[in-house]
Enzyme design. Structure first.
Site, mmCIF file in Angstrom:
data_model
loop_
_atom_site.group_PDB
_atom_site.id
_atom_site.type_symbol
_atom_site.label_atom_id
_atom_site.label_comp_id
_atom_site.label_asym_id
_atom_site.label_seq_id
_atom_site.Cartn_x
_atom_site.Cartn_y
_atom_site.Cartn_z
ATOM 1 C CG ASN A 52 -1.855 1.152 1.314
ATOM 2 O OD1 ASN A 52 -1.820 2.044 0.460
ATOM 3 N ND2 ASN A 52 -2.694 1.174 2.324
ATOM 4 C CG HIS A 91 -12.792 3.660 3.121
ATOM 5 N ND1 HIS A 91 -13.506 4.683 3.668
ATOM 6 C CD2 HIS A 91 -11.490 3.929 3.372
ATOM 7 C CE1 HIS A 91 -12.675 5.547 4.241
ATOM 8 N NE2 HIS A 91 -11.441 5.106 4.064
ATOM 9 N NE ARG A 132 -6.165 1.637 -0.099
ATOM 10 C CZ ARG A 132 -6.194 2.770 0.569
ATOM 11 N NH1 ARG A 132 -5.116 3.213 1.158
ATOM 12 N NH2 ARG A 132 -7.299 3.455 0.668
ATOM 13 C CD GLU A 143 -8.954 -1.029 4.139
ATOM 14 O OE1 GLU A 143 -8.495 -0.678 5.237
ATOM 15 O OE2 GLU A 143 -9.271 -0.228 3.258
ATOM 16 N NE ARG A 159 -10.083 12.989 3.130
ATOM 17 C CZ ARG A 159 -9.890 11.673 3.180
ATOM 18 N NH1 ARG A 159 -10.869 10.862 3.538
ATOM 19 N NH2 ARG A 159 -8.728 11.177 2.853
#
Ligand code: AMP
Length: 398
Positions: free
Chosen positions: A7, A180, A91, A385, A241
Site C-alpha cells: 500500500n 474504502h 492497493r 483490507e 475532512r
C-alpha cells in the site's frame, strides 16, 4: 503461496507478507519519509518485536529493496529468498469506471490506471510508483491491482450521478465513485458469515469509521450506495475532512478570506472534520474524548456532530434499501470507540435494535452488540483490507 501486499502513499509504503493458505501475516511493516530526510523502515515479523531502522530511501524502488532485504534477513526475515513471494497485491485508490474488480497488472492496465490519475492526484501516482518499483525488483512475479473504488461500481445511476449538468459526467466523468471498497466488501461478507447467512439475502450497512470515514449500503451482496463521492471528501464528517457541505461555501470562503478555491478545498480536506470542529484540538477521537470529559465544549460538539451525521446516513441507506438487517461498525473508531458507537446506536432504536452497553466496551473484536431478538443486528467487524487484497490476488493469480 506467500503474497506481498503493498500500500503505497506519496512518501510511505506499508507492506504485509501473508501466507495465503493459513491467511497468517508472516511479517509486516512501514517505510516512512521515502524521498525525505531521516527515512526509516519499521519491520515486525510474526511473534517478534517491531524494529525501526533508519535507512536512506531516496525513492520507492529503494524502499521495495529494503523491504525485500528485511523479509529475507537472517535474523528478522521470514523467507529465504525473493522466490518465496508468489504474487504481489497492490492497493490502488482510484479505478474510475474502468475497474469493477481486482485486475492482473499488465502494461495496458498501468495505462488505464494512469488515465484515472486526474481523479485521485494524491494517491494514484504513488500507487503506480509502487507497482513499477515492484515490477523492477521482482520481474516475473505476478502483480494484482485491487481498487478502492471497485466494489462501488455496482451503484445504480440514480446513486452515482450528481444533480449537475449531465455533460460534465460525459466530458469529465464527474460522478460519485466511493472509496474504502475493499473494506466495505470484506466487512459485509464477514458480517454475513458470522451470522451464518448468505450476503445475497441481506441488507447491510457498513460504517467504516476511521480517520477517513465512509458508509455503504450493501443490498443482496452488492453496493447500491456509498457516502464518499468523486473524491473521499464527500459524506461523513471525518478526522480532518468536512464531508458534505453546501458547495457555495467554497466561493464564499475564498472571497471572504482572499484565498483560492484550491486553498478552500485543502482546508476542507486537512483542517476540517472533528479537527476543525474542535477548534484545531485534534483529529484523534481519543484526544477528543479526553478533552470532552475534561469539559471542553468544542470537543463535545465535534463528537456529537460526528455521530449525528453517521446516524443520518444510516437512516438514508435504510430508506434506500427498504430496510436493513445488519449495521456493522469497522475501522479505528468503529472498532474501538465505545462512546461513538453508543451515541450512534442511540439514534437507531426506531429501527428495532439496541446495543448491550457491557459488550460495547469490548475493543477491536468481532462482536454482536444487539440482542438476538432485535430486528436489526448491530455488530463490530474489524476490517482487514490487507487480507482481502491477498485473497483477491490469489484468486486472480490462480
Ligand atoms: P484508522 O484510520 O482506521 O486507523 O482510524 C484511526 C482513528 O481511530 C484514530 O484517529 C482514533 O481517533 C481512532 N481510534 C483508534 N483507537 C482508538 C481507541 N482505542 N479509542 C478511541 N478511538 C480510537
Amino acid at each position: 503461496m506467500n503474497v506481498l501486499v503493498i500500500n503505497c502513499g506519496s512518501s510511505s509504503l506499508k507492506y504485509q507478507l501473508i501466507d495465503s493458505e493459513s491467511e497468517k501475516v508472516l511479517a509486516k511493516g512501514l517505510c516512512e519519509r521515502i524521498g525525505i530526510n531521516a527515512s526509516a523502515i519499521i519491520h515486525e515479523r510474526a511473534g517478534g518485536e517491531k524494529v525501526k531502522t533508519e535507512v536512506d530511501m531516496p525513492d520507492h524502488t529503494a524502499a521495495v529493496r529494503i523491504v525485500i532485504e528485511k523479509l529475507t534477513d537472517e535474523s528478522v526475515g521470514v523467507i529465504a529468498s525473493l522466490k518465496e513471494i508468489g504474487a504481489v497485491g497492490h492497493r490502488v485508490v482510484h479505478g474510475g469506471e474502468k475497474f469493477s474488480e481486482a485486475t492482473l497488472i499488465t502494461p495496458e492496465v498501468i495505462k488505464e490506471v494512469e488515465s484515472c490519475n486526474d481523479l485521485a492526484p494524491l494517491h494514484n501516482p504513488a500507487n503506480l510508483v509502487g507497482i513499477r518499483s515492484c515490477m523492477e525488483i521482482m520481474p516475473g512475479v505476478p502483480m494484482v491491482g485491487v481498487f478502492d473504488t471497485a466494489f462501488h461500481q455496482t451503484m445504480p445511476k440514480k446513486a452515482y450521478l450528481y444533480g449537475i449538468p449531465y455533460e460534465y459526467y460525459e466530458k469529465y466523468k464527474i460522478r460519485r465513485y466511493g472509496f474504502h471498497g475493499t473494506s466495505h466488501d470484506y466487512v459485509s461478507s464477514r458480517a454475513a458469515e458470522i451470522l451464518g447467512k448468505d450476503r445475497k439475502d441481506l441488507k447491510i450497512i457498513v460504517c467504516h469509521l476511521g480517520n477517513g470515514a465512509s458508509i455503504s449500503a450493501v443490498d443482496g451482496g452488492v453496493c447500491i450506495d456509498t457516502s464518499m463521492g468523486l473524491t473521499p471528501l464527500e459524506g461523513l464528517i471525518m478526522g480532518t475532512r468536512s464531508g458534505d457541505i453546501d458547495p457555495a461555501i467554497i466561493s464564499f470562503l475564498a472571497d471572504k478570506e482572499g484565498i483560492t478555491a484550491d486553498d478552500v478545498v485543502s482546508i476542507l480536506n486537512k483542517k476540517s472534520g472533528v479537527l476543525g470542529l474542535s477548534n484545531g484540538l485534534s483529529s484523534d477521537f481519543r484526544d477528543l474524548a479526553t478533552a470532552s470529559e475534561d469539559g471542553n465544549e468544542q470537543a463535545t460538539t465535534a463528537l456529537h456532530t460526528y455521530a449525528y451525521r453517521v446516524a443520518k446516513y444510516i437512516g438514508a441507506y435504510t430508506a434506500a434499501m427498504g430496510g436493513v438487517d445488519i449495521i456493522a461498525f469497522t475501522a479505528g473508531v468503529g472498532e474501538n470507540n465505545a462512546a461513538a458507537r453508543e451515541e450512534i446506536a442511540g439514534y437507531l432504536e426506531y429501527l428495532g435494535t439496541s446495543v448491550d452497553l457491557e459488550k460495547n466496551k469490548i475493543r477491536g473484536e468481532e462482536i454482536i452488540l444487539s440482542k438476538p431478538e432485535d430486528k436489526v443486528t448491530v455488530m463490530v467487524v474489524p476490517t482487514n483490507e490487507e487480507l482481502a487484497i491477498a485473497r483477491e490476488t490469489v484468486r486472480l493469480v490462480q
